[in-house]
Design a protein around this motif. Structure first.
Motif, PDB file in Angstrom:
ATOM      1  N   LEU A  89     -18.936  14.709  49.905  1.00  0.00           N
ATOM      2  CA  LEU A  89     -17.807  15.356  50.568  1.00  0.00           C
ATOM      3  C   LEU A  89     -17.757  14.976  52.051  1.00  0.00           C
ATOM      4  O   LEU A  89     -16.679  14.707  52.591  1.00  0.00           O
ATOM      5  N   ALA A  90     -18.911  14.956  52.698  1.00  0.00           N
ATOM      6  CA  ALA A  90     -18.943  14.587  54.116  1.00  0.00           C
ATOM      7  C   ALA A  90     -18.489  13.142  54.305  1.00  0.00           C
ATOM      8  O   ALA A  90     -17.698  12.848  55.212  1.00  0.00           O
ATOM      9  N   LYS A  91     -18.950  12.257  53.448  1.00  0.00           N
ATOM     10  CA  LYS A  91     -18.545  10.849  53.535  1.00  0.00           C
ATOM     11  C   LYS A  91     -17.058  10.713  53.244  1.00  0.00           C
ATOM     12  O   LYS A  91     -16.359   9.930  53.891  1.00  0.00           O
ATOM     13  N   ASN A  92     -16.555  11.488  52.286  1.00  0.00           N
ATOM     14  CA  ASN A  92     -15.132  11.472  51.953  1.00  0.00           C
ATOM     15  C   ASN A  92     -14.300  11.892  53.156  1.00  0.00           C
ATOM     16  O   ASN A  92     -13.279  11.269  53.466  1.00  0.00           O
ATOM     17  N   GLU A  93     -14.708  12.938  53.842  1.00  0.00           N
ATOM     18  CA  GLU A  93     -14.003  13.400  55.039  1.00  0.00           C
ATOM     19  C   GLU A  93     -14.034  12.333  56.126  1.00  0.00           C
ATOM     20  O   GLU A  93     -13.037  12.092  56.812  1.00  0.00           O
ATOM     21  N   VAL A  95     -14.333   9.039  55.732  1.00  0.00           N
ATOM     22  CA  VAL A  95     -13.467   7.927  55.338  1.00  0.00           C
ATOM     23  C   VAL A  95     -12.002   8.323  55.466  1.00  0.00           C
ATOM     24  O   VAL A  95     -11.176   7.540  55.927  1.00  0.00           O
ATOM     25  N   LYS A  96     -11.685   9.568  55.081  1.00  0.00           N
ATOM     26  CA  LYS A  96     -10.303  10.046  55.212  1.00  0.00           C
ATOM     27  C   LYS A  96      -9.870  10.020  56.676  1.00  0.00           C
ATOM     28  O   LYS A  96      -8.753   9.617  57.003  1.00  0.00           O
ATOM     29  N   GLY A  97     -10.772  10.416  57.554  1.00  0.00           N
ATOM     30  CA  GLY A  97     -10.467  10.372  58.985  1.00  0.00           C
ATOM     31  C   GLY A  97     -10.203   8.948  59.464  1.00  0.00           C
ATOM     32  O   GLY A  97      -9.275   8.699  60.239  1.00  0.00           O
ATOM     33  N   ASP A 100      -6.765   7.859  58.166  1.00  0.00           N
ATOM     34  CA  ASP A 100      -5.697   8.476  58.956  1.00  0.00           C
ATOM     35  C   ASP A 100      -5.552   7.798  60.315  1.00  0.00           C
ATOM     36  O   ASP A 100      -4.433   7.531  60.776  1.00  0.00           O
ATOM     37  N   THR A 101      -6.678   7.491  60.940  1.00  0.00           N
ATOM     38  CA  THR A 101      -6.656   6.835  62.252  1.00  0.00           C
ATOM     39  C   THR A 101      -6.036   5.442  62.154  1.00  0.00           C
ATOM     40  O   THR A 101      -5.196   5.066  62.987  1.00  0.00           O
ATOM     41  N   ILE A 102      -6.439   4.697  61.149  1.00  0.00           N
ATOM     42  CA  ILE A 102      -5.897   3.345  60.984  1.00  0.00           C
ATOM     43  C   ILE A 102      -4.411   3.395  60.657  1.00  0.00           C
ATOM     44  O   ILE A 102      -3.630   2.568  61.143  1.00  0.00           O
ATOM     45  N   THR A 103      -3.995   4.371  59.849  1.00  0.00           N
ATOM     46  CA  THR A 103      -2.575   4.514  59.514  1.00  0.00           C
ATOM     47  C   THR A 103      -1.752   4.815  60.770  1.00  0.00           C
ATOM     48  O   THR A 103      -0.684   4.227  60.976  1.00  0.00           O
ATOM     49  N   LYS A 104      -2.256   5.709  61.613  1.00  0.00           N
ATOM     50  CA  LYS A 104      -1.558   6.027  62.868  1.00  0.00           C
ATOM     51  C   LYS A 104      -1.519   4.804  63.784  1.00  0.00           C
ATOM     52  O   LYS A 104      -0.496   4.528  64.422  1.00  0.00           O
ATOM     53  N   PHE A 105      -2.640   4.074  63.840  1.00  0.00           N
ATOM     54  CA  PHE A 105      -2.688   2.871  64.667  1.00  0.00           C
ATOM     55  C   PHE A 105      -1.664   1.848  64.184  1.00  0.00           C
ATOM     56  O   PHE A 105      -0.945   1.248  64.989  1.00  0.00           O
ATOM     57  N   LYS A 106      -1.565   1.668  62.882  1.00  0.00           N
ATOM     58  CA  LYS A 106      -0.607   0.706  62.324  1.00  0.00           C
ATOM     59  C   LYS A 106       0.820   1.097  62.702  1.00  0.00           C
ATOM     60  O   LYS A 106       1.632   0.263  63.100  1.00  0.00           O
TER      61      LYS A 106
END
Length: 134
Positions: A89-93, A95-97, A100-106
């Motif tokens: 779960l921690a790793k999932n969070e 990776v999700k972060g 999200d960061t890469i999507t915003k950057f794009k």
């Protein structure tokens, strides 16, 4: 599948009880107990054969070595499962972060590139679609 485990558990319990009884006989051995000891030894051999048959039914079950380490340390092996899930779960969070960061950057990159290179970005949007990722 559960019946396979129940069967194994039953054979293990019988085997452990037989070993316990054999220990009692051996701890206070008398020559007259030889017959009972021989009988218990035969039951032990039969018990090991029964456990071997159960093992063949469960050949596709794989237990992580870390679970055995928990048992060796006197810890509950279910804690291993719990900690694995918590780590996942921690790793999932994490990776999700990152996603999200890469999507915003794009999205920001496309916007800024559109300001600097409007013709090229128009071609890019025509090929890849007008909707920037959200």
């Amino acid at each position: 599948m559960a019946e396979k485990f129940d069967n194994l558990e039953e054979h293990l319990e019988k085997f452990i009880e037989n070993i316990r009884q054999m220990g009692i006989i051996v701890s206070d051995f008398q020559p007259s107990s030889q017959t009972g000891l021989n009988q218990k030894l035969n039951f032990m051999i039969t018990g090991l054969q029964d456990i071997e048959k159960c093992r063949q039914q469960l050949h596709d079950i794989h237990v992580p070595l870390e679970a055995f380490e928990y048992i060796d340390q006197g810890r509950n092996p279910q804690l291993y499962t719990k900690e694995c899930l918590e780590r996942a779960l921690a790793k999932n969070e994490q990776v999700k972060g990152k996603i999200d960061t890469i999507t915003k950057f794009k999205s920001l990159l496309i916007t800024e590139l559109g300001k600097v290179f409007p013709e090229e970005m128009a071609k890019y949007k025509a090929i890849h679609g007008d909707d920037p990722p959200s």
